[in-house]
Design a protein around this motif. Sequence first.
Motif, PDB file in Angstrom:
ATOM      1  N   TYR A   1       0.856  -1.179   0.000  1.00 35.48           N
ATOM      2  CA  TYR A   1       0.000   0.000   0.000  1.00 35.48           C
ATOM      3  C   TYR A   1       0.896   1.233   0.000  1.00 35.48           C
ATOM      4  O   TYR A   1       1.592   1.493   0.985  1.00 35.48           O
ATOM      5  N   ASP A   2       0.899   1.981  -1.092  1.00 34.95           N
ATOM      6  CA  ASP A   2       1.652   3.239  -1.143  1.00 34.95           C
ATOM      7  C   ASP A   2       0.771   4.374  -0.652  1.00 34.95           C
ATOM      8  O   ASP A   2      -0.386   4.507  -1.078  1.00 34.95           O
ATOM      9  N   THR A   3       1.339   5.185   0.255  1.00 33.96           N
ATOM     10  CA  THR A   3       0.586   6.295   0.835  1.00 33.96           C
ATOM     11  C   THR A   3       1.487   7.511   0.963  1.00 33.96           C
ATOM     12  O   THR A   3       2.702   7.421   0.773  1.00 33.96           O
ATOM     13  N   ASP A   4       0.883   8.647   1.316  1.00 30.39           N
ATOM     14  CA  ASP A   4       1.684   9.846   1.534  1.00 30.39           C
ATOM     15  C   ASP A   4       2.458   9.788   2.850  1.00 30.39           C
ATOM     16  O   ASP A   4       3.266  10.671   3.138  1.00 30.39           O
TER      17      ASP A   4
ATOM     18  N   PHE B   1       3.189   0.576   3.179  1.00 35.03           N
ATOM     19  CA  PHE B   1       2.870  -0.450   4.175  1.00 35.03           C
ATOM     20  C   PHE B   1       2.786  -1.798   3.451  1.00 35.03           C
ATOM     21  O   PHE B   1       2.397  -1.863   2.281  1.00 35.03           O
ATOM     22  N   PHE B   2       3.117  -2.846   4.185  1.00 38.45           N
ATOM     23  CA  PHE B   2       2.989  -4.198   3.654  1.00 38.45           C
ATOM     24  C   PHE B   2       1.796  -4.856   4.328  1.00 38.45           C
ATOM     25  O   PHE B   2       1.684  -4.837   5.564  1.00 38.45           O
ATOM     26  N   VAL B   3       0.903  -5.429   3.533  1.00 43.50           N
ATOM     27  CA  VAL B   3      -0.333  -6.009   4.059  1.00 43.50           C
ATOM     28  C   VAL B   3      -0.481  -7.435   3.530  1.00 43.50           C
ATOM     29  O   VAL B   3      -0.401  -7.674   2.324  1.00 43.50           O
ATOM     30  N   LYS B   4      -0.702  -8.368   4.440  1.00 44.84           N
ATOM     31  CA  LYS B   4      -1.074  -9.728   4.062  1.00 44.84           C
ATOM     32  C   LYS B   4      -2.501  -9.975   4.524  1.00 44.84           C
ATOM     33  O   LYS B   4      -2.909  -9.506   5.586  1.00 44.84           O
TER      34      LYS B   4
ATOM     35  N   GLU C   1       5.453  -3.025   8.634  1.00 41.38           N
ATOM     36  CA  GLU C   1       6.432  -2.175   7.970  1.00 41.38           C
ATOM     37  C   GLU C   1       6.788  -2.755   6.599  1.00 41.38           C
ATOM     38  O   GLU C   1       6.987  -3.958   6.457  1.00 41.38           O
ATOM     39  N   PHE C   2       6.890  -1.879   5.610  1.00 38.51           N
ATOM     40  CA  PHE C   2       7.375  -2.298   4.296  1.00 38.51           C
ATOM     41  C   PHE C   2       8.875  -2.032   4.236  1.00 38.51           C
ATOM     42  O   PHE C   2       9.315  -0.903   4.414  1.00 38.51           O
TER      43      PHE C   2
END
Length: 336
Positions: free
Chosen positions: A78-81, A85-88, A135-136
Amino acid sequence: MAVAGLHVGFMSSSCISFADTGILPRKSSPFTRFQRPLVMACLGNDPITEWILSEGKATQITRISPVGGGCINNANRYDTDAGPFFVKSNRSIGPSMFEGEVLGLNAMYETHTIRVPKPYKFGALPTGGSYIIMEFIEFGASRSNQSELGRKLAEMHKAAKSEKGFGFHVDNTIGSTPQINTWTSDWVEFYAEHRLGYQLKLIRQQYGDSTIHERGQRLAKNIGPLFEGVAIEPCLLHGDLWSGNITSDKNGEPVILDPACYYGHNEAEFGMSWCAGFGGSFYNAYFEVMPKQPGFEKRRDLYLLYHYLNHYNLFGSSYRSSALSIIDDYLRMLKV
């Protein structure tokens, strides 16, 4: 790593793929690329987005993209301002699976030794299943420095011990197989019952393999002599350390992922060495911090056995001969 679709998981506990295990991916996602108005409309039904736009301190999600290749958990960036983030997520399994991962990641993170992704949040999905946000970490070009990996892993084992004995706070999974972590004061008992014994029971139930079950149980009841003269402390283990769960960050520092943590004999960490690529520099650096114990070479295959049995349960009888060969070698050595 090949991307097979919009939602793709990681495969763990096998030499086939990258990191975790999971269900078959969904065909599509409503969020391939969107701006804040669409996000705000979906907040009530999407706990992942809700957390990222509140506690994650982001005001906008600019892109969601699949990561990795595998078949059990969906994995997305998930790219954000506020950064990535890393999501499973898993559409079939409840939050207990990710609870075990969060507890393991936190325990390793708090040692301040080897780098692991910091977990932020896990929970249930409204439509069923569960998710974890963490955390990514941007990976570097090289997988890892072997000597640095060995040193930092040993530092983690040395730093994190348990006063409760051998086990963990919750049961978790090794791949998609349940891993029983009931606290036990004696390591030989723990390994015989909750590692070898449990896998052998599953093999008998799934395949009706009475031969490997009978011989394996005979071995499990007689492994005590392999530990004579050894002082065993309950060290925090990653638990599923194979090549797909080892990488490095953009600064070249080792990173380990997707744990199946528990407190156990430090040598058990090398049980996936047949699929991890540990070399001489790794072991030399490790044993400088955690000295090699008497009889190490005699116990090495015993720790490989747990993972061969698990691969038999996960992937079928192609792993049977390797497991049975180890069992028979030990039965001859121990004369039981």
